[in-house]
Motif scaffolding. Structure first.
Motif, PDB file in Angstrom:
ATOM      1  N   ILE A 185       0.861  -1.195   0.000  1.00  0.00           N
ATOM      2  CA  ILE A 185       0.000   0.000   0.000  1.00  0.00           C
ATOM      3  C   ILE A 185       0.899   1.247   0.000  1.00  0.00           C
ATOM      4  CG2 ILE A 185      -1.720   1.299   1.346  1.00  0.00           C
ATOM      5  CD1 ILE A 185      -2.835  -1.383   0.380  1.00  0.00           C
ATOM      6  N   HIS A 186       1.951   1.197   0.795  1.00  0.00           N
ATOM      7  CA  HIS A 186       2.886   2.307   0.974  1.00  0.00           C
ATOM      8  C   HIS A 186       3.573   2.719  -0.338  1.00  0.00           C
ATOM      9  CE1 HIS A 186       5.646   4.644   3.499  1.00  0.00           C
ATOM     10  NE2 HIS A 186       6.695   4.028   2.979  1.00  0.00           N
ATOM     11  N   CYS A 189       0.961   4.917  -2.176  1.00  0.00           N
ATOM     12  CA  CYS A 189       0.067   5.760  -1.383  1.00  0.00           C
ATOM     13  C   CYS A 189       0.241   7.234  -1.753  1.00  0.00           C
ATOM     14  CB  CYS A 189       0.359   5.561   0.105  1.00  0.00           C
ATOM     15  SG  CYS A 189      -0.674   6.591   1.161  1.00  0.00           S
ATOM     16  N   ARG A 192       2.444   9.376   0.447  1.00  0.00           N
ATOM     17  CA  ARG A 192       3.858   9.001   0.524  1.00  0.00           C
ATOM     18  C   ARG A 192       4.800  10.212   0.516  1.00  0.00           C
ATOM     19  NH1 ARG A 192       7.042   4.359  -0.496  1.00  0.00           N
ATOM     20  NH2 ARG A 192       9.187   5.032  -0.179  1.00  0.00           N
ATOM     21  N   GLY A 222       0.452   0.352   6.085  1.00  0.00           N
ATOM     22  CA  GLY A 222       0.727   0.375   4.648  1.00  0.00           C
ATOM     23  C   GLY A 222       2.128  -0.079   4.267  1.00  0.00           C
ATOM     24  N   SER A 230      -4.237   1.194  -2.787  1.00  0.00           N
ATOM     25  CA  SER A 230      -3.769   2.530  -3.172  1.00  0.00           C
ATOM     26  C   SER A 230      -3.661   2.694  -4.691  1.00  0.00           C
ATOM     27  CB  SER A 230      -2.423   2.835  -2.491  1.00  0.00           C
ATOM     28  OG  SER A 230      -1.472   1.817  -2.744  1.00  0.00           O
ATOM     29  N   CYS A 248      -4.027   2.197   7.207  1.00  0.00           N
ATOM     30  CA  CYS A 248      -4.283   0.811   6.809  1.00  0.00           C
ATOM     31  C   CYS A 248      -4.108  -0.077   8.040  1.00  0.00           C
ATOM     32  CB  CYS A 248      -3.281   0.433   5.715  1.00  0.00           C
ATOM     33  SG  CYS A 248      -3.219  -1.325   5.336  1.00  0.00           S
TER      34      CYS A 248
END
Ligand code: SF4
Ligand code: SF4
Ligand code: F3S
Length: 265
Positions: A185-186, A189, A192, A222, A230, A248
């Motif tokens: 997810i990171h 994202c 970020r 995430g 994402s 998350c």
């Protein structure tokens, strides 16, 4: 359009039914197109018209008719304690039905975190010994599509791939389709840049929260969660948990109730 529809048997073990609820909301492709033109969903006890003995008869008929060719979709998992008595389907432990139906399937799709990892019912101390599908069925390919629930378009995307290319999608070493679970997810994202700049939400509703800063310090999982939220998004791409202001909770990861989950940093 020219290919025969894939026969699918969809079972329910220990679960909450929201994986089915997610699936029927797919917009790209529409769930109705999947069901009417791409797969032959011959048994799905949540949405099928038949019930009771009629439903059981259809299940048996489908197994006979498409032996070795049908796809077994499983929502939920099997409790093994007390000979599986914590989940009874048609008067028998679900685990028996799972073994029987998997024996003649070409492959198994484990829908959601319940089927893929165990989810809440497998959380410590796991009183019913809820056990994910790949630990019960060991002689068939098991495709894990985790998430609580999985994103609708991820579910229908996996089926679309299998129908289009007539093969299983490429999987990571944990058995998840790489096309949807290959990144964290990171990695994608939209918050970020704030993470990289060291701009974090420090308390709910602080100035950082109002500015949309990174939720890492509020427990966002995430950076360790593999899913497509994402990128694909939820509700036809309208939003996803982080876009709604909450981190998350790693709902698609193994043991998320015990090892990640709610409000633990
Ligand atoms: Fe429900 Fe989540 Fe289990 Fe799906 S994975 S059946 S949404 S508890
Ligand atoms: Fe990463 Fe979560 Fe921050 Fe997004 S909100 S950048 S996923 S830590
Ligand atoms: Fe689940 Fe995290 Fe997506 S909690 S819904 S994997 S953003």
């Amino acid at each position: 359009e020219t290919k025969p529809r894939i026969p699918v048997i969809w079972l329910h073990g220990l679960e909450c039914t929201c994986c089915s609820e997610s699936f029927i909301r797919s917009a790209h492709p529409l769930a109705s197109d999947i069901i009417l033109s791409m797969i032959s969903l011959d048994y799905q006890d949540l949405i099928m018209a038949a019930a009771g003995h009629q439903a059981e008869a259809i299940l048996e008929e489908t197994r006979e008719k498409y032996k070795g060719r049908y796809l077994l979709a499983v929502e939920g998992n099997a409790p093994l304690e007390q000979d599986g008595m914590s989940c009874i389907v048609a008067g028998r432990p679900f685990v028996e039905q799972l073994h029987e139906m998997a024996a003649d399937a070409q492959a198994v799709v484990a829908w959601g975190t319940c089927a893929s990892w165990g989810c809440v019912q497998a959380a410590h101390p796991n009183p019913t010994r809820a056990t994910p599908v790949h630990q019960v069925i060991r002689d068939k390919p098991v495709i894990k599509v985790p998430g609580c629930p999985p994103i609708a378009e991820v579910m229908t995307g996996v089926l679309t791939y299998m129908l289009t290319f007539e093969r299983l999608p490429p999987l990571d070493r944990q058995g998840r389709p790489l096309m949807f679970y290959g990144q964290r997810i990171h990695d994608k994202c939209y918050r970020r840049p704030h993470f990289d700049a060291g701009q974090f939400v420090e308390a709910w509703d602080d100035e950082g929260a109002r500015r949309g800063y990174c939720l890492y310090k509020m427990g966002c999982k995430g950076p360790t969660t593999y899913n497509a939220c994402s990128t694909v998004g939820w509700n036809t791409g309208v939003s996803f948990p982080i876009q709604s202001g909450h981190g998350c909770i790693g709902c698609s990861e193994n043991a998320f109730w015990d090892q990640s989950g709610f409000y633990q940093q």
